[in-house]
Design an enzyme around this catalytic site. Structure first.
Site, PDB file in Angstrom:
ATOM      1  N   LYS A 176       0.825  -1.205   0.000  1.00 30.71           N
ATOM      2  CA  LYS A 176       0.000   0.000   0.000  1.00 30.71           C
ATOM      3  C   LYS A 176       0.863   1.261   0.000  1.00 30.71           C
ATOM      4  O   LYS A 176       0.513   2.278  -0.605  1.00 30.71           O
ATOM      5  CB  LYS A 176      -0.927  -0.002   1.223  1.00 30.71           C
ATOM      6  CG  LYS A 176      -1.797   1.241   1.386  1.00 30.71           C
ATOM      7  CD  LYS A 176      -2.692   1.503   0.173  1.00 30.71           C
ATOM      8  CE  LYS A 176      -3.821   2.470   0.456  1.00 30.71           C
ATOM      9  NZ  LYS A 176      -3.495   3.675   1.187  1.00 30.71           N
ATOM     10  N   GLU A 183       0.679   6.872  -6.617  1.00 38.95           N
ATOM     11  CA  GLU A 183      -0.443   7.827  -6.649  1.00 38.95           C
ATOM     12  C   GLU A 183       0.071   9.270  -6.614  1.00 38.95           C
ATOM     13  O   GLU A 183      -0.434  10.137  -7.337  1.00 38.95           O
ATOM     14  CB  GLU A 183      -1.338   7.531  -5.456  1.00 38.95           C
ATOM     15  CG  GLU A 183      -2.611   8.322  -5.355  1.00 38.95           C
ATOM     16  CD  GLU A 183      -3.347   7.906  -4.088  1.00 38.95           C
ATOM     17  OE1 GLU A 183      -3.317   8.701  -3.116  1.00 38.95           O
ATOM     18  OE2 GLU A 183      -3.927   6.810  -4.061  1.00 38.95           O
TER      19      GLU A 183
END
Length: 336
Positions: A176, A183
């Site tokens: 993550k 991102e």
């Protein structure tokens, strides 16, 4: 391996959930819709099902599974320590917040002394997860993961992808972390393109250019969709200050790159751009702030009055995105 939709998704379970903020509250609802029995606890009594952690643990059958959705760092560590005194052999703790993967190793070691399992789970989906499902990246022993699997099946998106047993303890949060680093870089590229189109004075309608990219191009994505939604709500992004926070995971990704001798120039540059945004009101960072608000319900800063400081912690207007966040709580992780 990702779980396929099918009979596995019909299995039910009892699970405790600690932290019922923007993500935790929606996760409780999604699991309940799938038929799971969820006992929730939050510092806000208005959203809690029980009034304490001992009461939550007492309400669960054995083996007990407790999912933690509180801020990374000491709040999560303290919650795990308290659970280590309340749970017993064969029970499992899941950390679904944005903890650093090194914390997972320490938490797992602490719990293992009492025979309690530990699973770390990176969760992506923001305020839209209730409707669309949450992308899940989890790490831990296969037997511990199996005890949590009905919850993973309930939370993940429909379809073939969106859920993965990434490896041993720590692998979920490490995955993550890298996801959030990527991102950063993608949002920065869209935002820089936005500023260039605005500055060049050749394009009549920048919003429509971005909208046209949503079909048929190689750069189409959900982030692009959210950028267009932000521009539709606030053309020119005049109601947002060019100031973007970082959740910490971008920093950890850069540090992990250094530790593993892996160059991460795009992610590093995007992280540094956020630092720059705190010194200067930048159109690029207005776009990043707008996208963060769209996917995560993060508060944005409104532009300062002339000669004043930016106002912290509020949108200039309430939108459907903010409304989807639901009842807020300090006990929740955040997207990047």
């Amino acid at each position: 391996m990702p779980c396929s939709a099918g009979t596995a998704r019909l299995r039910t379970m009892d699970i405790g959930l600690i932290g019922l903020g923007k993500m935790g509250g929606n996760m409780r609802e999604r699991m309940r819709r799938a038929g799971l029995t969820v006992v929730g606890y939050d510092r806000n009594p208005e959203v809690s099902d029980v009034d304490s952690l001992p009461a939550l643990v007492d309400a669960l059958p054995s083996p007990k599974v407790v999912w933690v959705m509180v801020p990374a760092g000491e709040p999560t560590r303290a919650t795990v320590r308290e659970l280590s005194e309340l749970l017993g052999e064969g029970d499992v703790v899941v950390d679904g917040g944005n903890s650093r993967w090194t914390d997972d190793l320490a938490n797992a070691e602490l719990l293992a002394q009492k025979g309690i399992g530990y699973v770390d789970c990176g969760v992506s989906g923001g305020v839209w997860g209730l409707e669309n499902g949450y992308a899940l990246m989890y790490g831990g022993d296969a037997d511990d993961v199996a005890k949590v699997q009905p919850a993973f099946d309930a939370l993940r998106p429909e379809g073939e992808f969106g859920s993965v047993h990434a490896g041993k303890v720590g692998a979920g949060h490490f995955s993550k972390m890298v996801h959030n680093g990527i991102e950063y870089a993608i949002m920065q590229a869209y935002a820089e393109g936005y500023e260039l189109l605005e500055k060049a004075e050749l394009t009549d309608n920048v919003t429509e250019v971005f909208r046209s990219w949503r079909e048929g191009t190689v750069i189409r994505s959900w982030l692009l969709d959210l950028m267009v939604a932000a521009l539709d709500e606030d053309p020119g992004l005049s109601k947002i200050a060019g100031y973007a926070e970082d959740s910490g995971e971008g920093r950890w990704t850069v540090e992990a790159g250094i530790e593993n001798a892996v160059a991460t120039p795009a992610i590093t540059a995007a992280l540094y751009a956020r630092f720059v945004s705190r010194q200067d009101d930048s159109p690029t960072m207005k776009a990043v702030a707008a996208m963060r608000n769209q996917f995560g319900g993060h508060a944005v800063r409104t532009p300062a009055p002339k000669g004043g400081d930016v106002a912290d912690g509020g949108r200039a207007d309430q939108t459907e995105t903010a409304q989807k966040a639901g009842a807020g709580s300090a006990e929740e992780p955040s997207e990047s």
